[in-house]
Each structure stands twice: as C-alpha cells, then as structure tokens.
Design a protein around this motif. Structure first.
Motif, PDB file in Angstrom:
ATOM      1  N   ALA A  33       0.825  -1.213   0.000  1.00 15.05           N
ATOM      2  CA  ALA A  33       0.000   0.000   0.000  1.00 15.05           C
ATOM      3  C   ALA A  33       0.855   1.257   0.000  1.00 15.05           C
ATOM      4  O   ALA A  33       0.345   2.355   0.253  1.00 15.05           O
ATOM      5  CB  ALA A  33      -0.926   0.007   1.210  1.00 15.05           C
ATOM      6  N   ASN A  34       2.150   1.100  -0.295  1.00 13.18           N
ATOM      7  CA  ASN A  34       3.086   2.231  -0.239  1.00 13.18           C
ATOM      8  C   ASN A  34       3.006   2.955   1.102  1.00 13.18           C
ATOM      9  O   ASN A  34       3.060   4.187   1.176  1.00 13.18           O
ATOM     10  CB  ASN A  34       2.839   3.210  -1.393  1.00 13.18           C
ATOM     11  N   TYR A  35       2.847   2.151   2.172  1.00 13.21           N
ATOM     12  CA  TYR A  35       2.857   2.676   3.547  1.00 13.21           C
ATOM     13  C   TYR A  35       1.845   3.811   3.713  1.00 13.21           C
ATOM     14  O   TYR A  35       2.123   4.819   4.369  1.00 13.21           O
ATOM     15  CB  TYR A  35       4.262   3.161   3.916  1.00 13.21           C
ATOM     16  N   SER A  36       0.645   3.633   3.148  1.00 13.23           N
ATOM     17  CA  SER A  36      -0.341   4.717   3.122  1.00 13.23           C
ATOM     18  C   SER A  36      -1.744   4.192   3.420  1.00 13.23           C
ATOM     19  O   SER A  36      -2.037   3.016   3.207  1.00 13.23           O
ATOM     20  CB  SER A  36      -0.341   5.403   1.749  1.00 13.23           C
ATOM     21  N   VAL A  37      -2.606   5.093   3.900  1.00 15.49           N
ATOM     22  CA  VAL A  37      -4.013   4.774   4.140  1.00 15.49           C
ATOM     23  C   VAL A  37      -4.885   5.882   3.562  1.00 15.49           C
ATOM     24  O   VAL A  37      -4.410   6.950   3.205  1.00 15.49           O
ATOM     25  CB  VAL A  37      -4.325   4.596   5.653  1.00 15.49           C
ATOM     26  N   ALA A  38      -6.191   5.603   3.484  1.00 15.96           N
ATOM     27  CA  ALA A  38      -7.148   6.581   2.961  1.00 15.96           C
ATOM     28  C   ALA A  38      -7.173   7.819   3.845  1.00 15.96           C
ATOM     29  O   ALA A  38      -6.881   7.763   5.037  1.00 15.96           O
ATOM     30  CB  ALA A  38      -8.536   5.946   2.892  1.00 15.96           C
ATOM     31  N   HIS A  39      -7.554   8.945   3.240  1.00 14.70           N
ATOM     32  CA  HIS A  39      -7.641  10.192   4.007  1.00 14.70           C
ATOM     33  C   HIS A  39      -9.079  10.620   4.237  1.00 14.70           C
ATOM     34  O   HIS A  39      -9.327  11.579   4.964  1.00 14.70           O
ATOM     35  CB  HIS A  39      -6.864  11.304   3.307  1.00 14.70           C
TER      36      HIS A  39
END
Length: 379
Positions: free
Chosen positions: A275-281
């Motif tokens: 997840a490219n070290y990412s979450v939804a905003h």
C-alpha cells in the motif's frame, strides 16, 4: 532497444466497494510514467486533475504534478474543553476563517518561530473545496487502550481541522509547470526544499485555526493529538513516494474524514509496502462537483443541508458549496474503513460525530444582498 516495464498497480477495495473506472485508468496512466515503481489506490480512490486522488505512487523520479497544488494539506485533531454545548449558539461564535486573524489576535501565540517561506498571505484561513473546521464529539470507542493513550474517552469534544498550504503550494506547483508542465522536477532537491516549507506551513495553518476557534468558543487552545498530511512527497528507501489524498500509514494515527453528516474515524494505521505505507484520508467523492450540484438541488433545500442527519449544524454562506459538498456526494465512510480493516491497513480507534462544521462564513441575508450588489458593481 529495451522497453521500460510498467509499474505495478494495486487497488485496495473490497467486492462491495465502488471505484470509478476513470480513477483506475488514471492509476495505470501514472504507472506508465518513466521511473514509476508501484501505484497503490486506497479505498477512497477517485479521479483528479491529472492524477488520481486517494493514491500513493512510488517512483525513482520526482513528479510534482502527482502531489498537486495543495502541498501540505492534511487533517489535525485537537482536544477542546467546553462546558455547555449548544450547537446553535456555538455555530454563531466561530470566527471568520476566510480572513487571516488581526495582528493583535491572541491566537497568534500558537505561531512560534519563523513562518515558513515568509508566506503570511492566507495564514489562519480554511480555504474552500472539501476543507473544513469541525467541532465534533467522540462517539464510539473501538480500541479502548489506544484511545486512552491518546487521552480520548466517549463524549469528549475535539476540533478537526482540514486545510493545507493555501496559495503557497499553488505558487510552488505553478513555478514548476510553467517551465516543465507535467514532467519531472529538474532539480529534486530544490523542489523538495520548497515543498517542505509548504508542508510545515500547512501544519502551522491548522494550529493557528484551531487556536482561533478554541478562543472564540471560550476554550484554551491545545496542541494536536493527530496531525497528518495527505498531499506530500516522502523520500523513502531511495525512492520518491508521492501521496495525493493519501495519509502516511506507517505506524501513525490518522483521522479518516467522513462527511459533515456522518461520523469520521480515527484509526491506527499499519500499512506496508504493497500500500506504499499509506491509508485513505477520507470517504472519497463518488460524484463530481457539477453532478452533486445538479442532483443536490433536485433533492434538497439549503436548510436541509445546514442541519445534518446526525443533528449537527453546517456554517456555510456559499450555497453552491453546500450542494457540492453534500454528504450524498461522497462514498460511505463505513465501506472505506471496512476496506482498510479488511486489507490489514488500519485499526479503528474511535469515531467522531459532527456538532458544528464550518465551511465558510455565513453572511446572513442582509450581508448576502450587500455582497451581490458589490459583485454587480465590480463586474
């Protein structure tokens, strides 16, 4: 002659989630850019201008247009202590966040040190679009231990501030695009220096607005318990990780915004490389602004949109913005959070329920008439 391999694309959305095909197409268009490595689409993925929103994009090359003009945009959460909460009274006490505070405003005490890039224009203002400042109440506690570490219990009040670098980020992107268009940065270090100023400016802007609102509502300003940017470039493991509408998800706490008529979720993020070290905003748009305006006017009155299904009030003097940002223009936040949990990217900690959401000052009928007359005079 060897041909460069197209980057991989992963979209984190369950079978019951609706992702617009144009957004997926944009992910693949980005993946085809020279130097791209991996594109991750989060559950709030939707089309943007030139690049998808709700995406994290890793590359060996730095592309400023993948971050866009609102560099440093993010969401911060501040505790606030109020004794009596009457939404109708509090809504009328919000300061005018379309204008910077006066020089003698005590909220300036929140500004310590130099202002990044010396850019004072618009500091302490919220902007338009999906930006907001919200007084909210902690609703359901979903992870008691983590909530306690953050100092949150059910019924607590918080200020949620969503805004960015205002004109500074736009100025930085324009300086690039006027010379190189959508191409890569000619001097990545120089771009990153300006970019970092905008990221710090956005965080400072959120702190100043929180201090303004806290004082106006009769409370002492406090520092943020969460402040995560979702429009930025991170240099990670020798690559450029671009995030546009995606929050850093490597062991951080993130407020995933719902709408002004639904809860938001504060989550503990633990996203990995896929997840490219990412979450939804946030919930992510499911309608364009034009569609939301047409459909909203057919279904709702202005007064219906100023009092939400959760009983909160919306301060917004711009009628068009009311319809463009109606809760129905967004995806279901519960579906987005469910996809984050199902993909192992985040754990919900608490929900927050809106009490008063500020979009732009409510002029009132007399002031609206004056503004319309002035507008006619200017034209």
């Amino acid at each position: 002659m060897s041909q460069e391999k197209t980057a991989s694309v992963t979209v984190f959305a369950g079978h019951g989630s609706w992702i617009e095909s144009d957004a997926v197409t944009q992910c693949h268009q980005v993946a085809a850019l020279p130097g791209m490595i991996h594109v991750a689409g989060l559950p709030d993925l939707h089309p943007g201008k030139g690049a998808p929103i709700g995406a994290a994009m890793a590359s060996a090359v730095l592309y400023p247009h993948l971050v866009g003009s609102d560099i440093g945009c993010g969401i911060a959460v501040f505790p606030i202590g109020l004794k009596r909460v009457v939404p109708e009274r509090l809504a009328g006490r919000f300061p005018d966040l379309d204008r910077s505070p006066e020089p003698d405003d005590p909220a300036w005490d929140a500004v310590a040190g130099d202002i990044p890039a010396g850019h004072r224009d618009g500091l302490g203002t919220v902007g338009r679009g999906n930006h907001f400042v919200e007084l909210a109440r902690v609703g359901t506690v979903l992870d008691a231990g983590h909530a306690t570490r953050l100092g949150l219990t059910a019924g607590d009040l918080v200020l949620i501030v969503h805004s960015g670098s205002r004109g500074l980020g736009e100025r930085i992107l324009r300086a690039h695009t006027e010379v190189l268009g959508a191409g890569p940065a000619a001097d990545p270090a120089a771009y990153l220096a300006r970019h970092d100023d905008a990221v710090r400016w956005g965080s400072l802007n959120r702190r100043l607005m929180a201090a303004r609102v806290a004082r106006a509502l009769g409370a002492e300003p406090a520092g943020p318990i969460v402040d995560e940017c979702h429009n930025l470039v991170e240099v990670r493991d020798g690559t450029y990780l671009h995030r546009k509408g995606a929050a850093r998800g490597d062991g951080r706490d993130v407020l995933v915004a719902g709408t002004r008529g639904t809860p938001s979720y504060l989550v503990a993020a633990h996203a990995g490389p896929e997840a490219n070290y990412s979450v939804a905003h946030g919930a992510g748009r499911k309608m364009s602004r034009a569609d939301a305006l047409v459909r909203g006017r057919a279904k709702h009155t202005v007064e219906e949109l100023r009092r939400t299904p959760v009983g909160s009030l919306v301060v917004c003097g711009d009628r068009q913005l009311l319809f463009e940002e109606a809760p129905t223009a967004y995806k279901r936040i519960e579906q987005v959070i469910g996809d984050l949990v199902g993909s192992g990217l985040a754990t919900p900690v608490v929900t927050t329920v809106p009490v008063v959401t500020y979009k732009t000052r409510d002029l009132g009928p007399a002031a609206q008439r004056r503004d319309r007359r002035r507008g006619r005079g200017r034209s």
